[in-house]
Design an enzyme around this catalytic site. Structure first.
Site, PDB file in Angstrom:
ATOM      1  N   ASP A  12       0.856  -1.175   0.000  1.00 13.88           N
ATOM      2  CA  ASP A  12       0.000   0.000   0.000  1.00 13.88           C
ATOM      3  C   ASP A  12       0.901   1.237   0.000  1.00 13.88           C
ATOM      4  O   ASP A  12       2.113   1.146   0.215  1.00 13.88           O
ATOM      5  CB  ASP A  12      -0.904  -0.039   1.237  1.00 13.88           C
ATOM      6  CG  ASP A  12      -1.839   1.147   1.319  1.00 13.88           C
ATOM      7  OD1 ASP A  12      -2.458   1.497   0.291  1.00 13.88           O
ATOM      8  OD2 ASP A  12      -1.945   1.740   2.402  1.00 13.88           O
ATOM      9  N   ASP A  14      -0.399   5.149   1.006  1.00 15.74           N
ATOM     10  CA  ASP A  14      -0.737   6.050   2.105  1.00 15.74           C
ATOM     11  C   ASP A  14      -0.663   5.313   3.438  1.00 15.74           C
ATOM     12  O   ASP A  14      -1.314   4.288   3.632  1.00 15.74           O
ATOM     13  CB  ASP A  14      -2.148   6.624   1.919  1.00 15.74           C
ATOM     14  CG  ASP A  14      -2.243   7.583   0.750  1.00 15.74           C
ATOM     15  OD1 ASP A  14      -1.453   8.529   0.710  1.00 15.74           O
ATOM     16  OD2 ASP A  14      -3.102   7.369  -0.121  1.00 15.74           O
TER      17      ASP A  14
END
Length: 330
Positions: A12, A14
């Site tokens: 991922d 953020d």
């Protein structure tokens, strides 16, 4: 070390690599180290407001060695999902950013922005500049039950440099409230975006790394991949402990740097009224709704054995469930 168990990383962005425009401490170095060791990295993001090339450029500026071919976005996944829902060349109303419209166009559809353009579908993705009139246009269009609605993702929050901000899920919920409808979801926590990333890397033992239980970890688990939750973004050790089975990670890490450390072997046993878990440095015992843990409370193994014992004692809960009491035994 932990990374020896896997042949790729699906990361991922953020809350894992950066918060807003700034890199999280040590994250670029860890990702580059993995690649230097021959473990490829792909970035799987629910952010549909930026193109994959823009995301790659941002990562490179932060010091990460990557390119657009190693970024998989929920905007791409949403555009691919439309192929199974509407006819090729159909008009699709865009409720999101230009990057989403570009993906829709690349998938063979005609992006439009108004109900009067007679779209066959609505696709909704995050755009920090989205206006009320844009949400209203989507709601007006979706009053026709035959119009297909696809959301890139339903993240309720997004970590930024100043804190936690509303995510695309809040905007999707606004349209859902107005229409009484529920969208098809293309990105996390659905599994397709992860299997797409693994195929790009030709990986059979991918490790999904994220900071959110309800998207990254749930999606990786749905894809039947190993998952690691890093405590650098949204979720905390307390929320991981309380997680429902579908959102329980394989590993619990402070940050990406712990990919290069040994992960403890944890032994678990079911007790008469609970469960027990232990590693070389810590031990956790669940009795009823009480959790007793011995060992250094500042070490992450404290929470790793706690999770193992608590989850073994509560294998089938439907809602997040925490101990009534956590006792630290010296």
């Amino acid at each position: 070390m932990l990374l020896d168990r896997h042949d790729s990383i699906l990361s991922d962005l953020d809350g894992v690599v950066y918060a807003g425009p700034f890199a999280l401490e040590g994250a670029p170095e860890a990702l580059n180290r993995a690649q230097d060791m021959g473990v490829p990295v792909a970035f799987v993001t629910n952010n549909a407001s930026r193109s994959v090339s823009t995301v790659a450029e941002h990562l490179v500026k932060l010091g990460v060695k990557t390119d657009s071919e190693h970024v998989v976005s929920s905007a791409q996944a949403a555009a691919e999902m439309l192929k199974d829902q509407v006819t090729p060349g159909a008009k699709v109303l865009i409720c999101g950013a230009q990057a989403l419209a570009d993906c829709v166009k690349d998938a063979g559809f005609e992006p439009v922005w108004k109900q009067n353009d007679s779209p066959s579908a609505v696709v909704q993705g995050f755009n920090p500049e989205l206006r009320w009139v844009d949400l209203a246009e989507a709601a007006f269009t979706l009053s026709d039950p035959d119009i297909v609605w696809v959301a890139s993702n339903t993240d309720l929050t997004i970590p930024k440099e100043r804190g936690i901000a509303p995510g695309n899920g809040t905007l999707v919920n606004a349209v859902a409230t107005a229409t009484g409808r529920t969208p098809l979801v293309a990105g996390k926590p659905e599994s397709a975006i992860f299997t797409t990333g693994a195929k790009k890397l030709k990986s059979s033992q991918a490790l999904v790394v994220g900071d959110r239980l309800d998207t990254d970890i749930q999606g990786g688990n749905r894809a039947q991949m190993a998952t690691a939750c890093v405590i650098t973004g949204v979720d905390t050790v307390e929320s991981v402990l309380a997680a429902i089975p579908l959102e329980r990670p394989t590993y619990l890490l402070k940050n990406l740097g712990e990919l290069f450390e040994d992960y403890p072997d944890i032994e678990v046993s079911i007790e008469t009224n609970g469960a027990q878990a232990s590693c070389a440095t810590h031990r956790a015992l669940v009795t009823g709704n009480k959790l007793a843990v011995s060992g250094d409370s500042d070490h992450l193994n404290f929470w790793r054995v706690s999770c193992a014992a608590w989850w073994a004692a509560h294998p089938h809960v439907d809602v997040p469930t925490s101990p009534e009491e956590i006792v630290h035994e010296q």
